[in-house]
Design a protein around this motif. Structure first.
Motif, PDB file in Angstrom:
ATOM      1  N   MET A  25      21.995  24.032 -36.066  1.00 50.87           N
ATOM      2  CA  MET A  25      23.272  24.702 -36.127  1.00 50.87           C
ATOM      3  C   MET A  25      23.690  24.865 -37.591  1.00 50.87           C
ATOM      4  N   VAL A  26      24.297  25.972 -37.896  1.00 51.61           N
ATOM      5  CA  VAL A  26      24.746  26.262 -39.257  1.00 51.61           C
ATOM      6  C   VAL A  26      26.109  25.631 -39.481  1.00 51.61           C
ATOM      7  N   LYS A  27      26.240  24.952 -40.610  1.00 51.91           N
ATOM      8  CA  LYS A  27      27.537  24.393 -40.975  1.00 51.91           C
ATOM      9  C   LYS A  27      28.489  25.543 -41.268  1.00 51.91           C
ATOM     10  N   HIS A  28      29.736  25.421 -40.805  1.00 57.69           N
ATOM     11  CA  HIS A  28      30.696  26.499 -41.024  1.00 57.69           C
ATOM     12  C   HIS A  28      31.021  26.589 -42.507  1.00 57.69           C
ATOM     13  N   GLU A  29      30.803  27.766 -43.095  1.00 62.92           N
ATOM     14  CA  GLU A  29      30.980  27.978 -44.523  1.00 62.92           C
ATOM     15  C   GLU A  29      32.351  28.528 -44.885  1.00 62.92           C
ATOM     16  N   SER A  30      33.021  29.093 -43.922  1.00 61.35           N
ATOM     17  CA  SER A  30      34.281  29.769 -44.205  1.00 61.35           C
ATOM     18  C   SER A  30      35.380  28.789 -44.583  1.00 61.35           C
ATOM     19  N   LYS A  31      36.214  29.221 -45.485  1.00 61.51           N
ATOM     20  CA  LYS A  31      37.385  28.427 -45.864  1.00 61.51           C
ATOM     21  C   LYS A  31      38.623  28.943 -45.139  1.00 61.51           C
ATOM     22  N   HIS A  32      38.446  29.901 -44.253  1.00 58.78           N
ATOM     23  CA  HIS A  32      39.558  30.545 -43.582  1.00 58.78           C
ATOM     24  C   HIS A  32      39.809  29.866 -42.227  1.00 58.78           C
ATOM     25  N   ILE A  33      40.623  28.842 -42.293  1.00 56.52           N
ATOM     26  CA  ILE A  33      40.934  28.037 -41.121  1.00 56.52           C
ATOM     27  C   ILE A  33      42.446  28.019 -40.952  1.00 56.52           C
ATOM     28  N   TYR A  34      42.881  28.280 -39.727  1.00 51.72           N
ATOM     29  CA  TYR A  34      44.302  28.307 -39.403  1.00 51.72           C
ATOM     30  C   TYR A  34      44.674  26.983 -38.744  1.00 51.72           C
ATOM     31  N   THR A  35      45.772  26.401 -39.179  1.00 52.45           N
ATOM     32  CA  THR A  35      46.270  25.182 -38.544  1.00 52.45           C
ATOM     33  C   THR A  35      47.412  25.564 -37.614  1.00 52.45           C
ATOM     34  N   LYS A  36      47.206  25.299 -36.333  1.00 56.41           N
ATOM     35  CA  LYS A  36      48.221  25.609 -35.327  1.00 56.41           C
ATOM     36  C   LYS A  36      49.391  24.640 -35.460  1.00 56.41           C
ATOM     37  N   PRO A  37      50.548  25.002 -34.888  1.00 60.25           N
ATOM     38  CA  PRO A  37      51.715  24.119 -34.965  1.00 60.25           C
ATOM     39  C   PRO A  37      51.456  22.703 -34.436  1.00 60.25           C
ATOM     40  N   ASN A  38      50.530  22.573 -33.485  1.00 58.52           N
ATOM     41  CA  ASN A  38      50.229  21.242 -32.936  1.00 58.52           C
ATOM     42  C   ASN A  38      49.233  20.471 -33.809  1.00 58.52           C
ATOM     43  N   GLY A  39      48.838  21.056 -34.949  1.00 57.78           N
ATOM     44  CA  GLY A  39      47.922  20.387 -35.868  1.00 57.78           C
ATOM     45  C   GLY A  39      46.459  20.714 -35.636  1.00 57.78           C
ATOM     46  N   GLU A  40      46.159  21.361 -34.532  1.00 57.87           N
ATOM     47  CA  GLU A  40      44.782  21.739 -34.224  1.00 57.87           C
ATOM     48  C   GLU A  40      44.328  22.838 -35.182  1.00 57.87           C
ATOM     49  N   LYS A  41      43.093  22.729 -35.655  1.00 61.51           N
ATOM     50  CA  LYS A  41      42.555  23.710 -36.595  1.00 61.51           C
ATOM     51  C   LYS A  41      41.693  24.725 -35.845  1.00 61.51           C
ATOM     52  N   GLU A  42      41.793  25.972 -36.276  1.00 64.19           N
ATOM     53  CA  GLU A  42      41.026  27.047 -35.656  1.00 64.19           C
ATOM     54  C   GLU A  42      40.358  27.875 -36.745  1.00 64.19           C
ATOM     55  N   ILE A  43      39.063  28.086 -36.612  1.00 64.97           N
ATOM     56  CA  ILE A  43      38.308  28.912 -37.550  1.00 64.97           C
ATOM     57  C   ILE A  43      38.656  30.363 -37.255  1.00 64.97           C
ATOM     58  N   ILE A  44      39.020  31.126 -38.298  1.00 69.04           N
ATOM     59  CA  ILE A  44      39.414  32.514 -38.058  1.00 69.04           C
ATOM     60  C   ILE A  44      38.435  33.539 -38.636  1.00 69.04           C
ATOM     61  N   THR A  45      37.498  33.111 -39.483  1.00 74.80           N
ATOM     62  CA  THR A  45      36.474  34.025 -39.984  1.00 74.80           C
ATOM     63  C   THR A  45      35.106  33.347 -39.948  1.00 74.80           C
ATOM     64  N   LEU A  46      34.081  34.185 -39.936  1.00 81.07           N
ATOM     65  CA  LEU A  46      32.693  33.726 -39.992  1.00 81.07           C
ATOM     66  C   LEU A  46      32.014  34.396 -41.183  1.00 81.07           C
ATOM     67  N   SER A  47      31.065  33.697 -41.773  1.00 81.15           N
ATOM     68  CA  SER A  47      30.289  34.295 -42.864  1.00 81.15           C
ATOM     69  C   SER A  47      29.150  35.129 -42.280  1.00 81.15           C
ATOM     70  N   VAL A  48      28.564  35.966 -43.116  1.00 83.48           N
ATOM     71  CA  VAL A  48      27.400  36.754 -42.691  1.00 83.48           C
ATOM     72  C   VAL A  48      26.274  35.819 -42.257  1.00 83.48           C
TER      73      VAL A  48
END
Length: 70
Positions: free
Chosen positions: A1-24
């Motif tokens: 599995m590829v480690k997630h490279e993107s720095k574009h992560i959204y933190t939801k109000p409940n503190g949960e993090k969600e990845i919003i972009t993927l690299s090529v």
């Protein structure tokens, strides 16, 4: 599995993090295609892309919808 490279992560109000972009590189790994193929598809408009400081990022939700991935 590829480690997630993107720095574009959204933190939801409940503190949960969600990845919003993927690299090529991540998209090429998910689809089992060479990164050059992904760049070609981006140029052809087949994959939506956001250009940030010269780097290409694919919006995760749009990618999942387009390629029926969840």
């Amino acid at each position: 599995m590829v480690k997630h490279e993107s720095k574009h992560i959204y933190t939801k109000p409940n503190g949960e993090k969600e990845i919003i972009t993927l690299s090529v590189k991540e998209v090429s790994h998910i689809l089992g295609k060479h990164p050059n193929t992904i760049y070609t598809w981006i140029q052809q408009g087949l994959i939506p892309v956001i250009d940030i400081n010269g780097r290409k990022y694919i919006p995760k939700k749009e990618f999942e919808r387009k390629f029926f991935i969840k």
